[in-house]
Design an enzyme around this catalytic site. Structure first.
Site, PDB file in Angstrom:
ATOM      1  N   CYS A   1       0.540  -1.277   0.118  1.00 57.34           N
ATOM      2  CA  CYS A   1       0.100  -0.014  -0.275  1.00 57.34           C
ATOM      3  C   CYS A   1       1.002   1.213   0.142  1.00 57.34           C
ATOM      4  CB  CYS A   1      -0.831  -0.244   0.928  1.00 57.34           C
ATOM      5  SG  CYS A   1      -0.490   0.300   2.520  1.00 57.34           S
TER       6      CYS A   1
ATOM      7  N   CYS B   1      -1.979   1.389  -4.158  1.00 51.91           N
ATOM      8  CA  CYS B   1      -0.800   1.965  -4.391  1.00 51.91           C
ATOM      9  C   CYS B   1      -1.117   2.114  -6.821  1.00 51.91           C
ATOM     10  CB  CYS B   1       0.470   1.322  -4.142  1.00 51.91           C
ATOM     11  SG  CYS B   1       0.181  -0.444  -4.654  1.00 51.91           S
TER      12      CYS B   1
ATOM     13  N   CYS C   1       3.281  -0.047  -8.313  1.00 56.76           N
ATOM     14  CA  CYS C   1       4.267  -1.318  -7.920  1.00 56.76           C
ATOM     15  C   CYS C   1       4.510  -1.857  -9.797  1.00 56.76           C
ATOM     16  CB  CYS C   1       3.004  -2.196  -7.394  1.00 56.76           C
ATOM     17  SG  CYS C   1       3.836  -4.498  -7.063  1.00 56.76           S
TER      18      CYS C   1
END
Length: 140
Positions: free
Chosen positions: A14, A88, A92
């Site tokens: 996150c 997020c 990533c």
């Protein structure tokens, strides 16, 4: 889908690695024991774990007070079989052959423990489903 020890590896990501991903990692560690390797990280880690998350997890007997937010690294993603993101977005890194899940969970940042309890319980339900998939109990 397993590391050299034969265990599946899960990375929770996150933004701040201070609430949702910490609670998810703690639940998976508690419920799966040593059947799964667990990591968590943040795309922009905070300075400490959310006190409301610490309190909410303590209510169910899980102490995350000693955890610290960690920075998301490419290696952490590369070394994980399953990468679970929680708000997020596109920060990533994506590698072929990995399994990616995005869990839509309310951000507990700035919320009181009452709001965090609901997130904690929703995460537990998601974790229980994940364990059934990737690391079911061995049956005799």
């Amino acid at each position: 889908m397993a590391d050299s020890s034969g265990k599946p590896s899960v990375l929770f990501v996150c933004v701040h690695n201070a609430g949702r991903s910490q609670m998810a990692a703690a639940w998976l560690t508690r419920l799966a024991g040593d059947r799964v390797e667990v990591r968590s990280a943040g795309s922009n880690p905070g300075t400490s774990v959310n006190p409301a998350a610490v309190e909410a997890m303590a209510e169910v007997g899980i102490d995350i007070s000693a955890e610290t937010p960690k920075t998301l690294t490419v290696d952490a993603v590369r070394e994980s079989d399953v990468c679970i993101t929680m708000g997020c977005g596109d920060t990533c890194p994506v590698f072929p052959g990995k399994r990616y899940l995005d869990w839509k969970l309310d951000d507990p940042a700035g919320q009181g423990v009452e709001a965090v309890r609901a997130v904690r319980d929703e995460i537990k339900t998601l974790i229980e489903g994940l364990i059934r998939e990737i690391a079911p109990e061995a049956t005799a």
